[in-house]
Design a protein around this motif. Structure first.
Motif, PDB file in Angstrom:
ATOM      1  N   THR A   1       0.831  -1.194   0.000  1.00 40.70           N
ATOM      2  CA  THR A   1       0.000   0.000   0.000  1.00 40.70           C
ATOM      3  C   THR A   1       0.873   1.254   0.000  1.00 40.70           C
ATOM      4  O   THR A   1       1.686   1.445   0.886  1.00 40.70           O
ATOM      5  CB  THR A   1      -0.907   0.036   1.246  1.00 40.70           C
TER       6      THR A   1
ATOM      7  N   GLY B   1      -0.682   4.556  -0.898  1.00 43.54           N
ATOM      8  CA  GLY B   1      -1.495   5.684  -0.475  1.00 43.54           C
ATOM      9  C   GLY B   1      -2.965   5.481  -0.788  1.00 43.54           C
ATOM     10  O   GLY B   1      -3.374   4.416  -1.267  1.00 43.54           O
TER      11      GLY B   1
ATOM     12  N   SER C   1       1.454  11.450  -7.724  1.00 46.00           N
ATOM     13  CA  SER C   1       1.777  11.029  -6.358  1.00 46.00           C
ATOM     14  C   SER C   1       1.420  12.086  -5.324  1.00 46.00           C
ATOM     15  O   SER C   1       1.038  11.749  -4.192  1.00 46.00           O
ATOM     16  CB  SER C   1       3.258  10.671  -6.265  1.00 46.00           C
TER      17      SER C   1
ATOM     18  N   VAL D   1      -2.162  11.861  -3.769  1.00 43.20           N
ATOM     19  CA  VAL D   1      -2.499  10.689  -2.967  1.00 43.20           C
ATOM     20  C   VAL D   1      -2.159  10.940  -1.506  1.00 43.20           C
ATOM     21  O   VAL D   1      -1.096  11.490  -1.194  1.00 43.20           O
ATOM     22  CB  VAL D   1      -1.756   9.454  -3.510  1.00 43.20           C
ATOM     23  N   GLN D   2      -3.061  10.537  -0.600  1.00 43.63           N
ATOM     24  CA  GLN D   2      -2.866  10.754   0.835  1.00 43.63           C
ATOM     25  C   GLN D   2      -2.312   9.516   1.518  1.00 43.63           C
ATOM     26  O   GLN D   2      -2.486   8.386   1.033  1.00 43.63           O
ATOM     27  CB  GLN D   2      -4.195  11.133   1.487  1.00 43.63           C
ATOM     28  N   ASP D   3      -1.687   9.721   2.668  1.00 44.58           N
ATOM     29  CA  ASP D   3      -1.301   8.574   3.478  1.00 44.58           C
ATOM     30  C   ASP D   3      -2.473   8.186   4.373  1.00 44.58           C
ATOM     31  O   ASP D   3      -3.520   8.833   4.382  1.00 44.58           O
ATOM     32  CB  ASP D   3      -0.029   8.861   4.286  1.00 44.58           C
ATOM     33  N   HIS D   4      -2.291   7.109   5.154  1.00 41.74           N
ATOM     34  CA  HIS D   4      -3.393   6.601   5.967  1.00 41.74           C
ATOM     35  C   HIS D   4      -3.837   7.616   7.013  1.00 41.74           C
ATOM     36  O   HIS D   4      -5.026   7.763   7.291  1.00 41.74           O
ATOM     37  CB  HIS D   4      -2.983   5.290   6.642  1.00 41.74           C
TER      38      HIS D   4
ATOM     39  N   ASP E   1      -3.752  10.959   6.878  1.00 40.34           N
ATOM     40  CA  ASP E   1      -4.506  12.064   6.296  1.00 40.34           C
ATOM     41  C   ASP E   1      -5.873  11.635   5.797  1.00 40.34           C
ATOM     42  O   ASP E   1      -6.861  12.348   5.971  1.00 40.34           O
ATOM     43  CB  ASP E   1      -3.710  12.698   5.147  1.00 40.34           C
TER      44      ASP E   1
ATOM     45  N   ARG F   1      -0.890   2.640  -5.671  1.00 39.65           N
ATOM     46  CA  ARG F   1       0.523   2.300  -5.640  1.00 39.65           C
ATOM     47  C   ARG F   1       1.098   2.461  -7.051  1.00 39.65           C
ATOM     48  O   ARG F   1       0.369   2.684  -8.017  1.00 39.65           O
ATOM     49  CB  ARG F   1       0.735   0.869  -5.155  1.00 39.65           C
TER      50      ARG F   1
END
Length: 347
Positions: free
Chosen positions: A253, A255, A272, A275-278, A280, A302
Motif C-alpha cells: 500500500t 497511499g 503522487s 495521494v494521501q497517506d493513511h 490524512d 501504488r
C-alpha cells in the motif's frame, strides 16, 4: 463476531490478473479521466451473467472492435476537448447520466445511435417512460437500458442472494433494481404509446449493466443464485472504525485517494502528490462522518506492477478500492434484511 482486519482483506483483491491490472495494462496510457471512464464502460466485464436464466436473455453485452476502439480512444486522449465540450453541454452530478452521456458519445462515433433519452408520452401528456438508447443493429432497431450500479454484500439470510446486494445508501438492491428494469423499463417498446416514436418495431430490448460489487469478508462468496458474472469488478467494504484502526500500512500500500461519485467507474490514476497517506485520509473520513452518513469510496494506490505503456513513476494507480461506511451501517443493513424477510413471509 467482528470481521477480519481490513488490512488483511484487500490483499485478496490484488491477485494476479485481476481487473485493476487488466485495465491498467490495456488503458494505463490514457490520462484524461473522461476518456478513461469511457474506456472502462466499453471494456469492463459485465456485472451480470448474460447466460443466467434468471435474466431471461435480457442482459446485453458489448461487442466492440478492440483495435479500432483502442486507436480512437488513444487519439481522443491526446485531444479530449471535443469530449469535454460534449459533456459540458448538459453537465450532471448523477453518475448514471454521466455514463449515459459517455456512451452516447461512443454510439454517435460508431454510427449506431438512433436516439438517446427519448421520452414516450401518452395522449394526455403523461410520461410513460424513456428509452435510454435506441440503436441500429444492421437493419434492426434495438433498445438498450443502461445501469451503472454499486452494491455492498455482507450476508444473505435467504436464498435470494440478489436481494442482499445493497446500495451504499440502502436505497435499493440488485434484485429490486433488476426487477424494475426487466419488467418495466424493457417493456416500453411494446407499449402502444411508444409506436408513434419509433421509425420501426424494436427487435430486441436488453439491459447493459456495468458496476462494482463490494464484499466484507471474501471477494468470492457463492453467487450462482444472484446471476452475477464470475469475472465482475469487485472491491471490499468496511466501517469507519475498521478503517481507522485496521492494518492498512502493509508493504504493497502506497497511499489512498478519495473518489468522488463521477470518478467511480474506472480504476483511478493520479499524480503522487494527490495521494494521501493513511493518517490524512483517516482524518478526512472522520471529519466527513461527523456531519454526513454517506459512504465514501477510497481507492488504494501504488506504483503499478504493469510496466508497458505507462507514464512515469510519479503516476500512481489504483490496485483495490474500498467503500467506507458509517459505524451504524451494518446495524441498519440488519434491520433492512429483517424487514425484507418479514415482507417475503407475508407475501
Amino acid at each position: 463476531m467482528p470481521p477480519d482486519r481490513p488490512g488483511a482483506l484487500f490483499g485478496a483483491f490484488e491477485c494476479e490478473g485481476n481487473h485493476h491490472e487488466r485495465f491498467h495494462r490495456h488503458w494505463g496510457h490514457l490520462h484524461d479521466p473522461h476518456v478513461r471512464a469511457l474506456a472502462w464502460l466499453l471494456d469492463a466485464p459485465d456485472l451480470l451473467d448474460v447466460e443466467s436464466p434468471r435474466w431471461q436473455g435480457k442482459i446485453a453485452s458489448f461487442q466492440i472492435d478492440p483495435p479500432a476502439v483502442h486507436a480512437w480512444l488513444s487519439a481522443l486522449d491526446k485531444n479530449p476537448s471535443v469530449l469535454t465540450a460534449y459533456l459540458a453541454k448538459m453537465p450532471t452530478f448523477r453518475l448514471g447520466r454521466y455514463a449515459e452521456k459517455l456512451l452516447t458519445f461512443y454510439f454517435e462515433w460508431n454510427g449506431t445511435l438512433m436516439a438517446h433519452g427519448l421520452q414516450v408520452q401518452a395522449c394526455g401528456g403523461n410520461t410513460i417512460g424513456e428509452f435510454d438508447f435506441l440503436l441500429y443493429e444492421g437493419q434492426n432497431l434495438v433498445h438498450i437500458e443502461l445501469a451503472t450500479k454499486f452494491y455492498l454484500f455482507e450476508t444473505a439470510p435467504s436464498t435470494d442472494v440478489a436481494e442482499y446486494f445493497i446500495g451504499p445508501n440502502l436505497a435499493d438492491t440488485l434484485g429490486a433494481k433488476m426487477q424494475k428494469i426487466l419488467h418495466r423499463q424493457l417493456a416500453l417498446a411494446s407499449h402502444p404509446a411508444a409506436h408513434a416514436y419509433l421509425p420501426q418495431p424494436v427487435t430486441r430490448s436488453q439491459a447493459l449493466v456495468k458496476g462494482w460489487l463490494f464484499y466484507q469478508h471474501s471477494p468470492s462468496p457463492p453467487l450462482v443464485s444472484a446471476g452475477v458474472a464470475s469475472d465482475h469488478c469487485r472491491g471490499f467494504w468496511c466501517s469507519l472504525s475498521e478503517f481507522l484502526h485496521g492494518d492498512f500500512m502493509h508493504a504493497s500500500t502506497i497511499g489512498f485517494l478519495h473518489l468522488p461519485r463521477l470518478a467511480w467507474l474506472a480504476p483511478a490514476s493520479a499524480a503522487s502528490h494527490e495521494v494521501q497517506d493513511h493518517h490524512d485520509v483517516s482524518a478526512f473520513l472522520a471529519t466527513h462522518f461527523s456531519v454526513d452518513s454517506t459512504p465514501v469510496m477510497i481507492a488504494l494506490m501504488r506504483i503499478s506492477k504493469v510496466q508497458e505503456n505507462l507514464p512515469t513513476l510519479q503516476t500512481m494507480y489504483e490496485f483495490a478500492r474500498c467503500f467506507v461506511v458509517p459505524d451504524d451501517w451494518r446495524g441498519r443493513v440488519s434491520e433492512r434484511n429483517q424487514r425484507t424477510i418479514l415482507q417475503s413471509e407475508v407475501a
